[in-house]
Design a protein around this motif. Structure first.
Motif, PDB file in Angstrom:
ATOM      1  N   PRO A 113      12.267   0.506   7.452  1.00 51.33           N
ATOM      2  CA  PRO A 113      12.719   1.836   7.871  1.00 51.33           C
ATOM      3  C   PRO A 113      13.063   2.723   6.674  1.00 51.33           C
ATOM      4  O   PRO A 113      12.826   3.931   6.699  1.00 51.33           O
ATOM      5  N   ALA A 114      13.593   2.107   5.604  1.00 50.91           N
ATOM      6  CA  ALA A 114      13.995   2.889   4.426  1.00 50.91           C
ATOM      7  C   ALA A 114      12.811   3.608   3.787  1.00 50.91           C
ATOM      8  O   ALA A 114      12.984   4.600   3.081  1.00 50.91           O
ATOM      9  N   ALA A 115      11.595   3.109   4.023  1.00 45.69           N
ATOM     10  CA  ALA A 115      10.410   3.742   3.439  1.00 45.69           C
ATOM     11  C   ALA A 115       9.839   4.833   4.346  1.00 45.69           C
ATOM     12  O   ALA A 115       8.825   5.454   4.026  1.00 45.69           O
ATOM     13  N   GLY A 116      10.482   5.060   5.474  1.00 47.41           N
ATOM     14  CA  GLY A 116      10.025   6.135   6.373  1.00 47.41           C
ATOM     15  C   GLY A 116       9.253   5.652   7.586  1.00 47.41           C
ATOM     16  O   GLY A 116       8.697   6.468   8.334  1.00 47.41           O
ATOM     17  N   TYR A 172       0.798  -1.227   0.000  1.00 50.20           N
ATOM     18  CA  TYR A 172       0.000   0.000   0.000  1.00 50.20           C
ATOM     19  C   TYR A 172       0.833   1.281   0.000  1.00 50.20           C
ATOM     20  O   TYR A 172       0.291   2.372  -0.115  1.00 50.20           O
ATOM     21  N   GLY A 173       2.142   1.139   0.231  1.00 49.87           N
ATOM     22  CA  GLY A 173       2.928   2.363   0.332  1.00 49.87           C
ATOM     23  C   GLY A 173       4.162   2.341  -0.541  1.00 49.87           C
ATOM     24  O   GLY A 173       4.519   1.320  -1.114  1.00 49.87           O
ATOM     25  N   TYR A 174       4.772   3.478  -0.684  1.00 48.01           N
ATOM     26  CA  TYR A 174       6.141   3.529  -1.200  1.00 48.01           C
ATOM     27  C   TYR A 174       6.911   4.500  -0.332  1.00 48.01           C
ATOM     28  O   TYR A 174       6.563   4.668   0.838  1.00 48.01           O
ATOM     29  N   ASN A 175       7.958   5.108  -0.838  1.00 50.66           N
ATOM     30  CA  ASN A 175       8.803   5.911   0.045  1.00 50.66           C
ATOM     31  C   ASN A 175       8.060   7.083   0.672  1.00 50.66           C
ATOM     32  O   ASN A 175       7.683   8.031  -0.018  1.00 50.66           O
ATOM     33  N   ASN A 176       7.867   7.018   1.959  1.00 49.14           N
ATOM     34  CA  ASN A 176       7.305   8.119   2.746  1.00 49.14           C
ATOM     35  C   ASN A 176       5.861   8.504   2.436  1.00 49.14           C
ATOM     36  O   ASN A 176       5.405   9.545   2.900  1.00 49.14           O
ATOM     37  N   ARG A 177       5.148   7.712   1.674  1.00 51.12           N
ATOM     38  CA  ARG A 177       3.735   8.052   1.435  1.00 51.12           C
ATOM     39  C   ARG A 177       2.956   6.836   0.917  1.00 51.12           C
ATOM     40  O   ARG A 177       3.538   5.920   0.345  1.00 51.12           O
ATOM     41  N   PRO A 178       1.645   6.884   1.086  1.00 52.75           N
ATOM     42  CA  PRO A 178       0.833   5.794   0.518  1.00 52.75           C
ATOM     43  C   PRO A 178       0.759   5.922  -1.002  1.00 52.75           C
ATOM     44  O   PRO A 178       0.924   7.016  -1.541  1.00 52.75           O
ATOM     45  N   LEU A 179       0.481   4.813  -1.680  1.00 51.05           N
ATOM     46  CA  LEU A 179       0.355   4.848  -3.140  1.00 51.05           C
ATOM     47  C   LEU A 179      -0.915   5.587  -3.561  1.00 51.05           C
ATOM     48  O   LEU A 179      -0.931   6.282  -4.561  1.00 51.05           O
ATOM     49  N   ILE A 180      -1.967   5.384  -2.804  1.00 54.18           N
ATOM     50  CA  ILE A 180      -3.234   6.061  -3.103  1.00 54.18           C
ATOM     51  C   ILE A 180      -3.680   6.793  -1.837  1.00 54.18           C
ATOM     52  O   ILE A 180      -3.153   6.541  -0.755  1.00 54.18           O
TER      53      ILE A 180
END
Lengths: 210, 395
Positions: B309-312, B246-254
């Motif tokens: 952790p790398a994704a925030g 559902y997410g990527y770096n530091n934010r949700p995809l949608i």
């Protein structure tokens, strides 16, 4: 112009394309449509994305509206699209077939009026170097989704250095497993956490060169 | 937080205790191991104990290495994957040799119904009709989705999931490892639909342009997945492991609004169905997870795996806030671990262990599949550190 801009922001691609066709029929110029409606619309979309109000679906439908509008301009305009933006070469590195990140960057750059040479995915070091020689872009963007493929970026940058191309072509990198530290370590000029920051960097490079 | 002496519990009991927030004799461990990495580990780190398996692993790993890894011929990059699916996910089961408490396995192995080798290239079509290619990498990535337009979306026929033989992996592992947890792979509403069946870009635009059609497809897909999970449980699985990034770096995809509308009700339906059948639910979701945590708790998800952790993601904050209600399967950082020094890696694993043990709901697990590119010294320190934690050196 205001209506066209809003249609792109709202991602209404069919209506935006139809309005572009009407405006051209009424004597509007391609350059004015680009400079006063379509590019500013994508700037707003980029800002909404960076502010966390837009996410990938909204970004993509707006980019689709922009693309459809540009297609209509290309079909009907005799002079083609002339913008003051720069040129970019973009691709996903060898071994990686994932192209969403790269495609988003292409859309963002095209939305900002850049001429983009899209090399696709699974692009070899040699293909990147040859494209840099042939097209002499302002920036080169590389994307990777996998931690196993991001190492290929280093190969490309080393090859660009060897060929003496890196001095004239700024290299930006992005993708899920990357970060700023890794970008610096491999000699990239910029790490973009998203396509909008990549677009802004490319714009800054062109502005600096001009 | 430990209240029982070491060795007093079976691996399965440890996993279930952590999922329910009960004390255990030692922190449970989960290793997610990619097929090429499995070959490498058996060849260079610790043999599996099955001579034939070790021989194949050594042969495949040496061929890959000799060919220059990514530069190796496509067939050498493909064979470890093919071997994995034809040998009941050997790589993840091998995790038990390294001290893991839970095995992750898939239904329908082998799941590449058709593959061909022509002029040095491998073309694959899986049982869902997804066209795949190894390309220049090591994964069979989707290149030709089966759903190309709205008619395809409406009329797509899912493969028959009722055949008993599709679930032999779970029967085999339950018999072979009666005291371990066995997690059965399943897919949530978003990931398979987008990345495999439709293609991410088209799917993302359809969420906006054709929401009802997408929801209707997802409903059918989730019923199919519930059927798979149900039969996997009957065959011996005790955990349903749902993939949905559902997410990527530091934010949700949608947006969260869209997530609540499309994903929440369907994911909850899967969770409820698994619980009705007596299984635990572990959600694997890559990328930024912080905004989703309260909803995972609300819908009753037992465990959340990856939490990178790398994704925030902030593990300390998440444990402080939700550690009484949600079990985190994390702490062995795969994304950042490759670029750490061995000592940094050890300290990072220990720091996560100490955060997690503050509450009982922690399974020390990898934040993704261990990749074959991990430096050798880091691999060794990873397993050594986790082994020491299990032995109680840091209690």
């Amino acid at each position: 112009m205001k209506e066209l801009k809003q249609l792109v922001i709202d991602g209404k691609s069919d209506r935006a394309a139809a309005l572009v066709a009407r405006l051209l029929d009424e004597g509007g110029s391609a350059e004015v449509l680009m400079e006063q409606a379509l590019i500013p619309a994508m700037d707003v979309v980029g800002k909404l994305f960076q502010d966390g109000e837009y996410f990938l679906p909204e970004l993509l439908v707006s980019a689709k509206a922009m693309q459809k509008s540009v297609e209509v301009i290309k079909q009907r305009s005799t002079t083609g699209i002339v913008t003051k933006s720069g040129k970019a070469v973009v691709g996903t590195v060898k071994g990686d077939l994932h192209d969403i990140g790269k495609n988003l960057l292409v859309m963002a750059l095209e939305g900002a009026g850049f001429e983009v040479v899209d090399l696709g995915s699974d692009v070899s070091t040699q293909q990147f170097v040859e494209a840099a020689k042939k097209h002499r872009p302002h920036v080169m963007g590389m994307s990777a989704l996998l931690s196993t493929t991001m190492y290929m970026m280093k190969d490309v940058i080393e090859a660009m250095d060897r060929e003496g191309l890196h001095a004239d072509v700024k290299i930006m990198v992005g993708g899920a497993p990357l970060n700023d530290d890794y970008a610096k370590k491999i000699g990239a000029d910029f790490y973009g956490p998203d396509c909008i920051s990549g677009r802004d960097y490319a714009r800054a490079i062109v502005a600096h060169k001009n | 937080m430990k209240s029982r002496s070491k060795g007093a519990m079976t691996p399965k009991e440890r996993i279930h205790a952590a999922a329910r927030g009960l004390p255990s004799d030692q922190v449970p461990v989960f290793y997610w191991i990619e097929a090429h990495t499995g070959c490498r580990l058996m060849a260079e780190y610790r043999p599996s104990g099955h001579w034939n398996r070790d021989l194949i692993a050594k042969f495949l790993w040496n061929r890959l290495k000799k060919g220059g890894y990514m530069q190796a011929a496509e067939v050498w990059r493909f064979l470890p994957l093919l071997w994995d699916i034809h040998s009941y996910n050997f790589a993840n089961a091998y995790g038990i040799n390294l001290g893991a408490d839970m095995i992750l396995a898939s239904y329908a192995t082998p799941d590449y119904s058709k593959w061909s080798y022509k002029k040095g290239h491998i073309d694959i079509v899986d049982i869902y009709g997804v066209g795949r290619k190894i390309g220049g990498g090591i994964y069979p990535d989707m290149i030709d989705p089966p759903i190309k337009n709205l008619d395809d979306l409406k009329n797509f026929a899912f493969p028959d999931a009722t055949k008993n033989s599709l679930y032999n992996t779970f029967r085999r592992y339950r018999k072979q490892y009666p005291h371990h947890s066995i997690a059965a792979e399943a897919w949530g509403p978003h990931d398979w639909t987008s990345n495999q069946m439709i293609g991410l870009e088209k799917y993302m635009t359809w969420l906006v342009e054709y929401p009802d059609e997408i929801k209707s497809f997802m409903d059918r897909f989730i019923n199919h997945e519930i059927e798979i999970a149900r039969r996997s449980i009957r065959a011996g699985a005790d955990v349903v492991f749902i993939y949905d990034d559902y997410g990527y770096n530091n934010r949700p995809l949608i947006s969260m609004k869209m997530w609540k509308e499309f994903m929440y009700p369907r994911l909850k339906k899967q969770v409820d169905a698994a619980h009705e059948d007596g299984a635990l639910v572990c959600l694997h979701s890559c990328g930024y997870q912080m905004p989703f945590l309260e909803y995972y708790v609300e819908m009753g998800i037992d465990m959340l795996q990856s939490f990178q952790p790398a994704a925030g993601n902030d593990f300390k904050l998440a444990v402080d806030k939700y550690g009484d209600k949600l079990c985190f399967v994390t702490g062995i950082d795969i994304q950042r671990g490759e670029s750490m020094t061995p000592d940094e890696y050890k300290q990072d694993i220990l720091a996560c262990y100490r955060i997690g043990r503050a509450k009982n709901r922690h399974i020390l697990g990898t934040t993704h599949e261990i990749q074959y590119t991990m430096p050798e010294d880091n691999l060794r320190i990873l397993f050594k550190t986790v082994g020491e934690i299990q032995a109680g050196y840091y209690d």
